[in-house]
Design an enzyme around this catalytic site. Structure first.
Site, mmCIF file in Angstrom:
data_model
loop_
_atom_site.group_PDB
_atom_site.id
_atom_site.type_symbol
_atom_site.label_atom_id
_atom_site.label_comp_id
_atom_site.label_asym_id
_atom_site.label_seq_id
_atom_site.Cartn_x
_atom_site.Cartn_y
_atom_site.Cartn_z
ATOM 1 N N HIS A 38 37.471 -11.226 34.152
ATOM 2 C CA HIS A 38 36.444 -11.168 35.102
ATOM 3 C C HIS A 38 37.040 -11.357 36.450
ATOM 4 O O HIS A 38 37.121 -12.498 36.847
ATOM 5 C CB HIS A 38 35.573 -12.064 34.683
ATOM 6 C CG HIS A 38 34.142 -11.956 35.573
ATOM 7 N ND1 HIS A 38 32.915 -11.637 35.045
ATOM 8 C CD2 HIS A 38 33.807 -11.972 37.021
ATOM 9 C CE1 HIS A 38 31.927 -11.500 35.807
ATOM 10 N NE2 HIS A 38 32.487 -11.634 37.021
ATOM 11 N N HIS A 40 36.746 -10.245 40.996
ATOM 12 C CA HIS A 40 36.278 -9.511 42.112
ATOM 13 C C HIS A 40 37.298 -9.609 43.114
ATOM 14 O O HIS A 40 38.090 -10.580 43.271
ATOM 15 C CB HIS A 40 35.078 -10.199 42.505
ATOM 16 C CG HIS A 40 34.078 -10.307 41.741
ATOM 17 N ND1 HIS A 40 32.941 -9.369 41.624
ATOM 18 C CD2 HIS A 40 33.867 -11.442 40.987
ATOM 19 C CE1 HIS A 40 32.152 -9.759 40.565
ATOM 20 N NE2 HIS A 40 32.547 -11.120 40.135
ATOM 21 N N LYS A 124 29.143 -2.806 33.064
ATOM 22 C CA LYS A 124 28.705 -3.957 33.396
ATOM 23 C C LYS A 124 27.080 -3.643 33.671
ATOM 24 O O LYS A 124 26.511 -3.028 34.302
ATOM 25 C CB LYS A 124 29.370 -4.517 34.577
ATOM 26 C CG LYS A 124 28.678 -5.893 35.224
ATOM 27 C CD LYS A 124 29.599 -7.072 34.562
ATOM 28 C CE LYS A 124 29.031 -8.418 35.173
ATOM 29 N NZ LYS A 124 29.508 -8.995 35.973
ATOM 30 N N HIS A 161 26.082 -9.909 32.928
ATOM 31 C CA HIS A 161 25.702 -11.160 33.723
ATOM 32 C C HIS A 161 24.533 -11.371 33.121
ATOM 33 O O HIS A 161 23.267 -10.903 33.622
ATOM 34 C CB HIS A 161 25.690 -10.410 35.317
ATOM 35 C CG HIS A 161 25.242 -11.901 36.305
ATOM 36 N ND1 HIS A 161 25.997 -12.381 37.043
ATOM 37 C CD2 HIS A 161 24.147 -12.569 36.344
ATOM 38 C CE1 HIS A 161 25.318 -13.341 37.813
ATOM 39 N NE2 HIS A 161 24.510 -13.490 37.389
ATOM 40 N N HIS A 199 31.207 -15.289 32.410
ATOM 41 C CA HIS A 199 30.799 -16.592 33.189
ATOM 42 C C HIS A 199 29.589 -17.516 32.531
ATOM 43 O O HIS A 199 28.686 -17.933 33.166
ATOM 44 C CB HIS A 199 30.821 -16.358 34.676
ATOM 45 C CG HIS A 199 29.970 -15.245 35.053
ATOM 46 N ND1 HIS A 199 28.562 -15.166 34.562
ATOM 47 C CD2 HIS A 199 30.099 -14.557 36.107
ATOM 48 C CE1 HIS A 199 27.987 -14.280 35.295
ATOM 49 N NE2 HIS A 199 29.064 -13.529 36.161
ATOM 50 N N ASP A 272 36.316 -15.175 37.369
ATOM 51 C CA ASP A 272 34.971 -14.712 38.346
ATOM 52 C C ASP A 272 35.447 -15.233 39.910
ATOM 53 O O ASP A 272 34.670 -15.629 40.628
ATOM 54 C CB ASP A 272 33.640 -15.503 37.828
ATOM 55 C CG ASP A 272 32.483 -14.900 38.784
ATOM 56 O OD1 ASP A 272 32.816 -13.914 39.227
ATOM 57 O OD2 ASP A 272 31.424 -15.583 38.661
HETATM 58 C C1 NCD Z 1 29.947 -12.830 42.374
HETATM 59 C C2 NCD Z 1 30.626 -11.712 43.527
HETATM 60 O O1 NCD Z 1 30.665 -12.531 44.670
HETATM 61 O O2 NCD Z 1 30.679 -11.019 43.551
HETATM 62 N N1 NCD Z 1 29.481 -14.009 42.712
HETATM 63 C C3 NCD Z 1 29.409 -15.131 41.913
HETATM 64 O O3 NCD Z 1 28.642 -16.137 42.433
HETATM 65 N N2 NCD Z 1 30.024 -15.295 40.690
HETATM 66 C C4 NCD Z 1 29.270 -11.838 41.487
HETATM 67 C C5 NCD Z 1 29.005 -12.500 40.134
HETATM 68 O O4 NCD Z 1 29.828 -12.448 39.280
HETATM 69 O O5 NCD Z 1 27.756 -13.157 39.944
HETATM 70 ZN ZN ZN Z 2 31.618 -12.194 39.008
#
Ligand code: NCD
Ligand code: ZN
Length: 376
Positions: A38, A40, A124, A161, A199, A272
């Site tokens: 996971h 970003h 997702k 999520h 998460h 995450d």
């Molecule tokens: C994530 C993001 O910034 O893209 N933020 C977070 O607080 N985890 C998005 C997510 O996974 O919820």
């Molecule tokens: Zn995330």
């Protein structure tokens, strides 16, 4: 240094696995290269700033599709993947695995394309309004039943999520309410659908996964294993501890630690790691997300070490996720050394700074430098 090796399991070569220092504490840990299930990385100039951090330690990562606009089609995922690959430093092998962002209007045929592509391994589900860039997400789960049926049939996992979004639900209860109102019915309705509860942050979520069938798994972040909600307010408001789902009470953190250290193969690593420029986090209405990619492995090792469970770390970090997604583990190894290091105060990011978790503080475990791809 005495290199007495602890043997855990039967298939470890004598030079691998945890190594004891003369005083008996573990001094190094060699494990199959982990994956991040996971992650970003955003897009554009962000990629060069953050992809190298993940590529330095992880073999693969499941890239989250919550860009603006979101990655809703196989074609978009393909070009996004190319842009990510262009930011992988020379000499590093890092494979971005892609996911599609489901909307109310995703046609089931898009799932056929995604599956056929070979590089999209999940779709997702963001409940609309749940988190960063989720406004194009799902407004009512029934709307995507045909899509979920197709995913169930083709064996494409659904990443979820898991937070209820109705404004009357207390923010600390959103995960629990989502389980009751949405996830439990979903699992009953689609008994063959592979689901990754992303998460997870609560004892209820850990229990839900434990009680579910082998088609349901969960990722757990390093920060949810190490911090409880007090960290949001320690000495003042701490924007760099703010993420979604939000940190929970200590009893929930304990439940997560127990879940990942239990050896249950349906819990695996997903950082995450979510980069946001400093000025968007340190703001009157700050963004949600913790940036952990450069230090995540060390943080996870700390969490396992506090439970005396470092012998279970490799399965969580490197084996369970790949097995759930039906992929082989990575072939190479990494070594973590028990060597305290200082996390930078910030990394350069766009025209701003990117402030990682633990900025300016120390982490107990450090990735050993690689020479010619061979760990020391
Ligand atoms: C994530 C993001 O910034 O893209 N933020 C977070 O607080 N985890 C998005 C997510 O996974 O919820
Ligand atoms: Zn995330």
């Amino acid at each position: 240094m005495t290199k007495e090796t602890l043997m855990h399991g039967t298939d470890r070569a004598p030079t691998q696995g945890p190594v004891l220092s003369p005083l008996g504490s573990l001094s190094s840990l060699t494990l199959t290269r982990p994956d991040d299930w996971h992650l970003h990385v955003r897009d554009g100039d962000s990629l060069d700033a953050v992809v190298p951090h993940s590529a330095a330690c992880f073999g693969r990562a499941l890239i989250m599709p919550n860009l603006r606009p979101p990655i809703t089609t196989t074609v978009q995922a393909l070009t996004y993947r190319e842009r990510i690959l262009a930011s992988v430093p020379q000499g590093m092998a890092f494979e971005p695995l892609m996911s599609l962002y489901l909307t109310d209007n995703t046609p089931p045929e898009e799932i056929d394309c995604a599956k056929a592509s070979g590089f999209i391994i999940a779709a997702k589900l963001y409940p609309a309004g749940a988190t960063t860039h989720s406004d194009a997400g799902i407004s009512a789960i029934d709307l995507i039943h045909p899509v979920l049926e197709r995913m169930e049939k083709l064996g494409l996992p659904l990443c979820v999520h898991g937070e209820a979004t109705t404004p009357d639900v207390d923010i600390f209860d959103r995960e629990r309410v989502f389980i009751e109102k949405t996830l439990s019915p979903l699992v009953r309705h689609f008994p063959g659908l592979k689901i990754v509860f992303e998460h997870i942050t609560t004892s209820e979520a850990a229990q839900f996964v434990r009680a579910a069938g082998t088609n349901v798994a969960a990722t757990v972040t390093a920060h949810h294993l190490l911090l409880n909600r007090n960290a949001l307010f320690a000495g003042g408001l701490r924007p760099h501890h703010y993420c979604l789902p939000v940190l929970k009470r200590e009893k929930h953190r304990r439940a997560l630690i127990q879940a990942v250290c239990s050896g249950n193969p349906r819990f695996f690593l997903g950082t995450d790691s979510a980069p946001h420029a400093a000025d968007t986090k340190e703001a009157a209405c700050g963004c949600a997300g913790c940036y952990t990619a450069p230090l995540a492995l060390g943080l996870y090792a700390e969490a396992f070490e506090t439970e005396g469970a470092l012998d279970r770390f490799e399965a969580f970090a490197s084996l369970n996720g790949a097995a759930f997604y039906g992929l082989p583990p990575n072939e190479d190894k990494i070594t973590l050394q028990r060597k305290s290091w200082k996390v930078p105060d910030y990394y350069a990011y766009l025209d701003d700074k990117l402030i990682p978790l633990r900025a300016g503080e120390t982490v107990a475990w450090k990735l050993a430098p690689m020479s010619d791809g061979v760990p020391p």
